[in-house]
Design an enzyme around this catalytic site. Structure first.
Site: not given
Ligand code: AQP
Length: 334
Positions: A203, A200, A118
């Site tokens: 969002k 990965k 990040k």
């Molecule tokens: N690509 C993914 N595949 C499987 N699991 C995923 N998770 C996130 N991306 C994937 C799981 O979703 C849960 C919530 O995630 P989060 O919102 O707390 O944070 P994150 O992992 O940073 O999710 P994003 O979608 O990638 O958000 P941004 O873009 O804001 O950084 C967690 O259990 C995570 O493992």
């Protein structure tokens, strides 16, 4: 909820309202949250404090919080069975995070791959919160004495750090925290971007075609799958070097329950066009009831507020027990 607390294992997990929830969030985490509701005492949170580690626009953030709350309920989180609250409404989270940050080493946080990723992505805003994010997450989990934490594979390192912090604190002060176990699904633990399958699905991905959102209309979902990156072999098989196809197979497997071998047999002799259409259709059908339910829930903001206010209050009560114990052990005068 409170009556069940003593009988069942406690499950805790959270999701950031940092954008529209994705197929990755759903398959990696939220789908398991739903499945665990009957057998466990489940506590889930919208981790909005975590969200501001990346700069947000005020009006967008407000909308995202309510949308995410309604979306998670639409996935099947039943507020009669589980607690589902908003993190920033429960002050114990920020407070425990400070206390635990004094029991977490700079070196440990420096090793977190999500921080490295990040900070590379947001080089103009490498704030202290981005660095200490895993401590806030550890506090979220430890406040509720959670036994299990259902997350996607990307959170494995943060769960290990949570365990290390809990063990360190327990080593100093006796058994204050339950040491939690991560719970990572066999299928769908790491859904990759449809446009760059080495990254990965997220969002906040700027490439909208890389990411399937829970609320995408069917035709948009289909278009994204049809544009998904594959390779030139034109053979549906799971193998090293076929990241795009492997990702589509993993998604199809997570949604239909089929093994990789069954999928290879189903698409033997067929091209990627047929395969992508089948994956798109399976995902559309999986997400259709969620989108429909969301459309209903988001109309009734009063009901949503009633749900989170009730949960916020119970979460505060449960979490205060741990927070006060921690403060007492450290030596604060309560
Ligand atoms: N690509 C993914 N595949 C499987 N699991 C995923 N998770 C996130 N991306 C994937 C799981 O979703 C849960 C919530 O995630 P989060 O919102 O707390 O944070 P994150 O992992 O940073 O999710 P994003 O979608 O990638 O958000 P941004 O873009 O804001 O950084 C967690 O259990 C995570 O493992």
């Amino acid at each position: 909820m409170e009556n069940n607390e003593v009988k069942k294992d406690v499950v805790f997990s959270a999701i950031q309202p940092s954008g529209t929830i994705t197929l990755g969030n759903y398959l990696g985490a939220v789908r398991n949250w739903v499945k665990m509701q009957d057998e466990h005492s489940c506590i889930y949170a919208l981790a909005d404090l975590h969200t501001i580690t990346v700069r947000q626009q005020t009006a967008v953030m407000r909308k995202n919080i309510l949308d995410a709350y309604a979306s998670i309920m639409a996935c099947g989180i039943d507020v009669e069975k589980s607690l589902f609250f908003i993190q920033s409404h429960v002050h114990t989270h920020a407070e425990l995070a400070w206390l635990l940050s004094c029991y977490t080493q700079f070196g440990e946080l420096s090793r977190m791959t999500q921080f490295k990723d990040k900070s590379a992505k947001h080089a103009d805003n490498i704030n202290a919160g981005l660095f200490t994010y895993p401590v806030l997450m550890a506090g979220d989990i430890l406040l509720y004495q959670a036994d299990k934490v259902p997350v996607g594979a990307d959170q494995k390192q943060h769960i290990e750090l949570t365990r290390d912090i809990a063990e360190r604190f327990n080593g100093l002060y006796g058994n204050v925290f339950k040491v939690p176990e991560g719970f990572i699904p066999k299928n769908g633990a790491r859904v990759m971007s449809l446009q760059d399958p080495t990254k990965k699905m997220s969002k906040s991905d700027e490439n909208v075609n890389g990411c399937v959102h829970l609320l995408d209309p069917p035709e948009v979902i289909m278009k994204k799958f049809k544009r998904a990156v594959t390779d030139s072999e034109a053979c549906v098989r799971y193998a090293e070097g076929k990241d795009g196809v492997n990702n589509l197979m993993a998604i199809y497997s997570a949604v239909t329950g089929q093994s990789m071998e069954q999928i290879e047999n189903e698409f033997a002799g067929k091209g990627y066009g047929d395969f992508k259409t089948a994956v798109g259709e399976a995902v559309i059908e999986e997400l259709r009831p969620i989108r429909e339910k969301y459309e209903q829930l988001i109309q009734d903001k009063g009901y949503l507020e009633e749900c989170y206010r009730k949960a916020d209050e119970i979460a505060l009560k449960i979490s205060l027990r741990t927070l006060n114990k921690v403060k007492k052990k450290i030596g604060f005068v309560l």
